[in-house]
Design a protein around this motif. Structure first.
Motif, mmCIF file in Angstrom:
data_model
loop_
_atom_site.group_PDB
_atom_site.id
_atom_site.type_symbol
_atom_site.label_atom_id
_atom_site.label_comp_id
_atom_site.label_asym_id
_atom_site.label_seq_id
_atom_site.Cartn_x
_atom_site.Cartn_y
_atom_site.Cartn_z
ATOM 1 N N UNK A 1 1.120 -1.005 -0.228
ATOM 2 C CA UNK A 1 0.207 0.211 0.086
ATOM 3 C C UNK A 1 1.093 1.425 -0.347
ATOM 4 N N UNK A 2 2.192 0.723 0.382
ATOM 5 C CA UNK A 2 3.151 1.754 0.681
ATOM 6 C C UNK A 2 3.547 2.627 -0.939
ATOM 7 N N UNK A 3 4.011 3.479 -1.340
ATOM 8 C CA UNK A 3 5.074 3.964 -2.640
ATOM 9 C C UNK A 3 5.834 4.384 -2.461
ATOM 10 N N UNK A 4 6.927 4.455 -3.557
ATOM 11 C CA UNK A 4 8.526 4.907 -3.614
ATOM 12 C C UNK A 4 8.808 6.250 -3.287
ATOM 13 N N UNK A 5 6.942 7.078 -3.156
ATOM 14 C CA UNK A 5 6.974 8.635 -2.726
ATOM 15 C C UNK A 5 6.931 8.708 -1.518
ATOM 16 N N UNK A 6 5.670 7.775 -0.548
ATOM 17 C CA UNK A 6 6.120 7.874 0.633
ATOM 18 C C UNK A 6 7.187 7.887 1.961
ATOM 19 N N UNK A 7 7.799 6.970 0.804
ATOM 20 C CA UNK A 7 9.189 7.016 1.414
ATOM 21 C C UNK A 7 10.161 8.306 1.607
ATOM 22 N N UNK A 8 10.337 8.537 -0.322
ATOM 23 C CA UNK A 8 10.933 9.677 0.038
ATOM 24 C C UNK A 8 10.219 11.203 0.772
ATOM 25 N N UNK A 9 9.372 11.030 0.832
ATOM 26 C CA UNK A 9 8.100 12.153 1.404
ATOM 27 C C UNK A 9 8.204 12.160 3.273
ATOM 28 N N UNK A 10 8.300 10.881 3.617
ATOM 29 C CA UNK A 10 8.875 10.836 5.573
ATOM 30 C C UNK A 10 9.909 11.219 5.207
ATOM 31 N N UNK A 11 11.043 11.155 4.454
ATOM 32 C CA UNK A 11 12.610 11.565 4.974
ATOM 33 C C UNK A 11 12.730 13.067 4.303
ATOM 34 N N UNK A 12 11.782 13.562 3.827
ATOM 35 C CA UNK A 12 11.843 14.663 3.435
ATOM 36 C C UNK A 12 11.305 15.771 4.342
ATOM 37 N N UNK A 13 9.882 14.892 5.158
ATOM 38 C CA UNK A 13 9.122 15.572 6.098
ATOM 39 C C UNK A 13 11.199 15.699 7.256
ATOM 40 N N UNK A 14 11.406 14.378 7.978
ATOM 41 C CA UNK A 14 11.704 14.448 9.296
ATOM 42 C C UNK A 14 13.711 16.028 8.307
#
Length: 76
Positions: A50-63
């Motif tokens: 249910x997760x997408x690569x962009x979700x992972x990138x978004x969490x890193x950018x948010x952090x």
């Protein structure tokens, strides 16, 4: 990069208002914890389709924005 922030949502009805991925019950901190434990992005995506690569990138950018002290006006 700003488009990535649209994937991070803060909703008092979901996960006690913690930042989550796309209003799903995936807190940013859980994704970061998986990455910090050594999981590769591909492993996370394989285990959680249910997760997408962009979700992972978004969490890193948010952090990154969180620790840099930048105001997160785009997150809602």
């Amino acid at each position: 990069m700003e488009n990535l922030l649209k994937r991070i949502t803060i909703n008092p009805e979901v996960c006690h208002g913690k930042p989550t991925v796309r209003n799903m019950r995936w807190p940013v901190e859980v994704i970061l914890d998986m990455l910090g434990s050594g999981m590769e992005t591909s492993e996370i995506l394989e285990d959680h389709p249910e997760l997408e690569k962009e979700d992972i990138l978004a969490t890193l950018y948010y952090a990154k924005l969180s620790i840099s002290g930048d105001i997160l006006k785009e997150v809602s």
